[in-house]
Design an enzyme around this catalytic site. Structure first.
Site, PDB file in Angstrom:
ATOM      1  N   SER A  21     -41.171  85.000  43.620  1.00  0.00           N
ATOM      2  CA  SER A  21     -39.961  84.789  44.421  1.00  0.00           C
ATOM      3  C   SER A  21     -40.112  83.511  45.253  1.00  0.00           C
ATOM      4  CB  SER A  21     -39.779  85.987  45.345  1.00  0.00           C
ATOM      5  OG  SER A  21     -38.624  85.811  46.120  1.00  0.00           O
ATOM      6  N   LYS A  45     -35.443  84.457  44.359  1.00  0.00           N
ATOM      7  CA  LYS A  45     -35.679  84.257  45.796  1.00  0.00           C
ATOM      8  C   LYS A  45     -35.268  85.516  46.572  1.00  0.00           C
ATOM      9  CE  LYS A  45     -36.178  81.318  49.305  1.00  0.00           C
ATOM     10  NZ  LYS A  45     -37.545  81.235  49.721  1.00  0.00           N
ATOM     11  N   SER A  46     -36.086  85.884  47.570  1.00  0.00           N
ATOM     12  CA  SER A  46     -35.851  87.145  48.306  1.00  0.00           C
ATOM     13  C   SER A  46     -34.466  87.221  48.929  1.00  0.00           C
ATOM     14  CB  SER A  46     -36.861  87.272  49.449  1.00  0.00           C
ATOM     15  OG  SER A  46     -38.148  87.436  48.954  1.00  0.00           O
ATOM     16  N   ASN A  76     -44.893  75.435  53.548  1.00  0.00           N
ATOM     17  CA  ASN A  76     -43.424  75.384  53.567  1.00  0.00           C
ATOM     18  C   ASN A  76     -42.876  76.263  54.675  1.00  0.00           C
ATOM     19  OD1 ASN A  76     -41.743  77.935  52.510  1.00  0.00           O
ATOM     20  ND2 ASN A  76     -43.799  77.985  51.639  1.00  0.00           N
ATOM     21  N   CYS A 138     -43.233  87.591  54.632  1.00  0.00           N
ATOM     22  CA  CYS A 138     -42.880  86.191  54.899  1.00  0.00           C
ATOM     23  C   CYS A 138     -43.695  85.698  56.116  1.00  0.00           C
ATOM     24  CB  CYS A 138     -41.385  86.051  55.167  1.00  0.00           C
ATOM     25  SG  CYS A 138     -40.938  84.346  55.513  1.00  0.00           S
ATOM     26  N   LYS A 176     -44.641  93.636  48.535  1.00  0.00           N
ATOM     27  CA  LYS A 176     -45.405  92.380  48.523  1.00  0.00           C
ATOM     28  C   LYS A 176     -46.089  92.219  49.871  1.00  0.00           C
ATOM     29  CE  LYS A 176     -44.941  87.464  47.424  1.00  0.00           C
ATOM     30  NZ  LYS A 176     -44.012  86.453  46.901  1.00  0.00           N
ATOM     31  N   GLY A 228     -50.536  77.572  46.837  1.00  0.00           N
ATOM     32  CA  GLY A 228     -51.171  76.656  45.893  1.00  0.00           C
ATOM     33  C   GLY A 228     -52.669  76.892  45.762  1.00  0.00           C
ATOM     34  N   GLY A 254     -51.148  83.849  43.976  1.00  0.00           N
ATOM     35  CA  GLY A 254     -51.792  83.003  44.983  1.00  0.00           C
ATOM     36  C   GLY A 254     -52.642  81.947  44.298  1.00  0.00           C
TER      37      GLY A 254
HETATM   38  C1  LIG Z   1     -41.216  77.092  48.987  1.00  0.00           C
HETATM   39  C2  LIG Z   1     -41.624  78.517  48.878  1.00  0.00           C
HETATM   40  C3  LIG Z   1     -40.699  79.526  49.097  1.00  0.00           C
HETATM   41  C4  LIG Z   1     -41.075  80.874  49.015  1.00  0.00           C
HETATM   42  N1  LIG Z   1     -40.138  81.847  49.190  1.00  0.00           N
HETATM   43  C5  LIG Z   1     -40.474  83.151  49.043  1.00  0.00           C
HETATM   44  C6  LIG Z   1     -39.499  84.184  49.140  1.00  0.00           C
HETATM   45  O1  LIG Z   1     -38.315  83.951  49.345  1.00  0.00           O
HETATM   46  N2  LIG Z   1     -39.931  85.462  48.992  1.00  0.00           N
HETATM   47  C7  LIG Z   1     -41.232  85.783  48.739  1.00  0.00           C
HETATM   48  O2  LIG Z   1     -41.564  86.964  48.586  1.00  0.00           O
HETATM   49  N3  LIG Z   1     -42.168  84.823  48.629  1.00  0.00           N
HETATM   50  C8  LIG Z   1     -41.821  83.532  48.770  1.00  0.00           C
HETATM   51  N4  LIG Z   1     -42.766  82.550  48.626  1.00  0.00           N
HETATM   52  C9  LIG Z   1     -44.165  82.935  48.351  1.00  0.00           C
HETATM   53  C10 LIG Z   1     -44.493  82.878  46.854  1.00  0.00           C
HETATM   54  O3  LIG Z   1     -43.704  83.772  46.120  1.00  0.00           O
HETATM   55  C11 LIG Z   1     -45.972  83.186  46.608  1.00  0.00           C
HETATM   56  O4  LIG Z   1     -46.248  84.503  47.035  1.00  0.00           O
HETATM   57  C12 LIG Z   1     -46.926  82.247  47.350  1.00  0.00           C
HETATM   58  O5  LIG Z   1     -46.415  80.930  47.356  1.00  0.00           O
HETATM   59  C13 LIG Z   1     -48.335  82.230  46.751  1.00  0.00           C
HETATM   60  O6  LIG Z   1     -48.300  81.889  45.384  1.00  0.00           O
HETATM   61  P1  LIG Z   1     -48.546  80.388  44.821  1.00  0.00           P
HETATM   62  O7  LIG Z   1     -49.855  79.938  45.356  1.00  0.00           O
HETATM   63  O8  LIG Z   1     -48.479  80.535  43.331  1.00  0.00           O
HETATM   64  O9  LIG Z   1     -47.422  79.558  45.353  1.00  0.00           O
HETATM   65  C14 LIG Z   1     -42.409  81.210  48.718  1.00  0.00           C
HETATM   66  C15 LIG Z   1     -43.346  80.184  48.496  1.00  0.00           C
HETATM   67  C16 LIG Z   1     -42.964  78.860  48.563  1.00  0.00           C
HETATM   68  C17 LIG Z   1     -43.994  77.784  48.296  1.00  0.00           C
END
Ligand SMILES: Cc1cc2nc3c(=O)[nH]c(=O)nc-3n(C[C@H](O)[C@H](O)[C@H](O)COP(=O)(O)O)c2cc1C
Length: 391
Positions: A21, A45-46, A76, A138, A176, A228, A254
């Site tokens: 998301s 997106k949530s 972010n 969040c 989550k 990231g 993650g």
């Molecule tokens: C720009 C951005 C927006 C995000 N928005 C949401 C969101 O709306 N809901 C949610 O559960 N996680 C949100 N996340 C978290 C990601 O879903 C994910 O759990 C987190 O970034 C870790 O994974 P990654 O390292 O692959 O990015 C967001 C992450 C980023 C970078």
């Protein structure tokens, strides 16, 4: 491509790579693009409570974190979707669902769990989602609204949110969780006891993006979520700790950007994988690349299914006390591989030894009696000439 189908919390996914998301699933078209690009499913997106700070403008809301020239992560302050739930359902969901996309609906936990349940029910009635993911993680909201990671640090809140959504819908329900927690286990167990069908571990890490040293201003003026490659060790800690004690499946998320990352998380107990930042940095084509890598890995290893590797690493994670019982080891060198001994020049290992166990006089000489067995020299050696062996 090998058979990558997977069953997760009673739902079949065509493969274990799910779009997490975030921004790449903010509308119907993008959510469907991820599906067309090969994702096994998509978490758009949530959907958020209508709080005023979740609206625009939040311009310049993403900052890369670099080490030298390399991107290691991103902070972010994006928060949730700015689109009202009803608008999403009326204008975006049909597009997102095209081609029978496996959509996991992310519902932000409302302060009143009944409201979270009501939203989930409205979404379920569309018949176009396969399961729910309650977002209590969040990393940005830290005020009185308590609609973010503060909720996800309270086992009772996790329990009541899952309980309410579980009662409101018949589809599988997951939650989550937040990595901004010294111990995720109580929250995971509370969710399991409340009837959660699965856990998503985890959201981004509450963090700070740094300071512009020319202006003295923060790079982002609010605390945000770190995501990231840099957060992989943090999330892997949580996934493995939770996987050891729960009986429900885990979606890991993650820092995943390669097929090797996927295999690691599965060996730590994950059944499916979600990806966000890597898709944001490299595009939806990343799914296909990772799937191909997984397929080739399965072929090389003769695996019919990735499920056979699930949890493989877990029994080997021991306590520090257990480790202390192991016999000591010291660094030893393979003289034929060592650059210093064969060609001269390289002295990297000496610079990282703080115990007087490596000296150059002028060629490399090891003093095993001084070696503390920390292993840093073996990590730094560019050719793998140093190894830790029994003293
Ligand atoms: C720009 C951005 C927006 C995000 N928005 C949401 C969101 O709306 N809901 C949610 O559960 N996680 C949100 N996340 C978290 C990601 O879903 C994910 O759990 C987190 O970034 C870790 O994974 P990654 O390292 O692959 O990015 C967001 C992450 C980023 C970078």
């Amino acid at each position: 491509m090998g058979n990558l189908e997977v069953e997760f919390a009673g739902v079949r996914f065509r493969n274990p790579l799910i779009l997490a998301s975030a921004t790449p699933g903010w509308d119907g078209e993008r959510s469907n693009q991820a599906w067309r690009a090969g994702a096994g499913g998509v978490v758009p997106k949530s959907f958020a409570p209508p709080v005023k700070w979740a609206q625009h403008p939040r311009c310049g809301r993403m900052k890369l974190i670099k080490y030298g020239k390399n991107r290691i992560g991103m902070v972010n302050i994006e928060l949730y979707t700015t689109m009202a739930l009803q608008d999403w359902l009326e204008n975006e969901l049909d597009k997102a669902y095209e081609g029978n996309n496996s959509i996991i609906a992310s519902v932000v936990a409302h302060p009143d769990p009944e409201d979270t349940g009501k939203n989930a029910r409205i979404i379920q009635d569309t018949g176009k989602v396969v399961m729910f993911e309650i977002n209590v993680s969040c990393p940005m909201p830290a005020g009185e609204d308590r609609v973010g990671f503060q909720m996800g640090n309270d086992p009772e809140t996790c329990y009541t949110q899952v309980e309410a959504v579980r009662k409101a819908v018949s589809l599988p329900v997951g939650i989550k969780l937040t990595p901004t927690s010294h111990n995720m286990v109580p929250m995971a167990q509370a969710a399991e006891q409340a009837g959660a069908d699965y856990l998503t571990i985890a959201n981004s890490v509450r963090s700070f993006a740094g300071v512009d040293i020319n202006t003295g201003l923060p790079k982002l003026a609010a605390y945000g979520g770190y995501s990231g490659p840099a957060i992989k060790p943090i999330t892997q800690r949580h996934v493995s700790e939770v996987a050891k004690v729960v009986n429900i499946p885990i979606a890991a998320v993650g820092g995943i950007s390669t097929w090797e990352d996927v295999v690691e998380y599965m060996m730590l107990g994950a059944t499916i994988i979600q990806i966000c930042t890597s898709i944001m940095w490299h595009g939806y084509g990343r799914f296909r690349r990772i799937l191909e890598g997984l397929s080739q890995y399965m072929e090389r290893k003769g695996l019919d299914s990735l499920q056979s590797i699930r949890g493989k690493a877990l029994p080997h994670i021991v306590t520090i006390e257990e480790l202390a019982k192991k016999p000591p080891m010291v660094a030893q060198v393979d003289p034929e591989t060592c650059i210093n001994l064969t060609k001269g020049g390289c002295e990297r290992c000496g610079k990282v030894c703080f115990y007087g166990a490596i000296e150059f006089a002028p060629k490399l000489a090891l003093y095993g009696e001084n070696c503390d067995g920390c292993g840093l020299c073996t990590e730094i050696c560019p050719v793998g000439a140093l190894k830790l062996l029994p003293a």
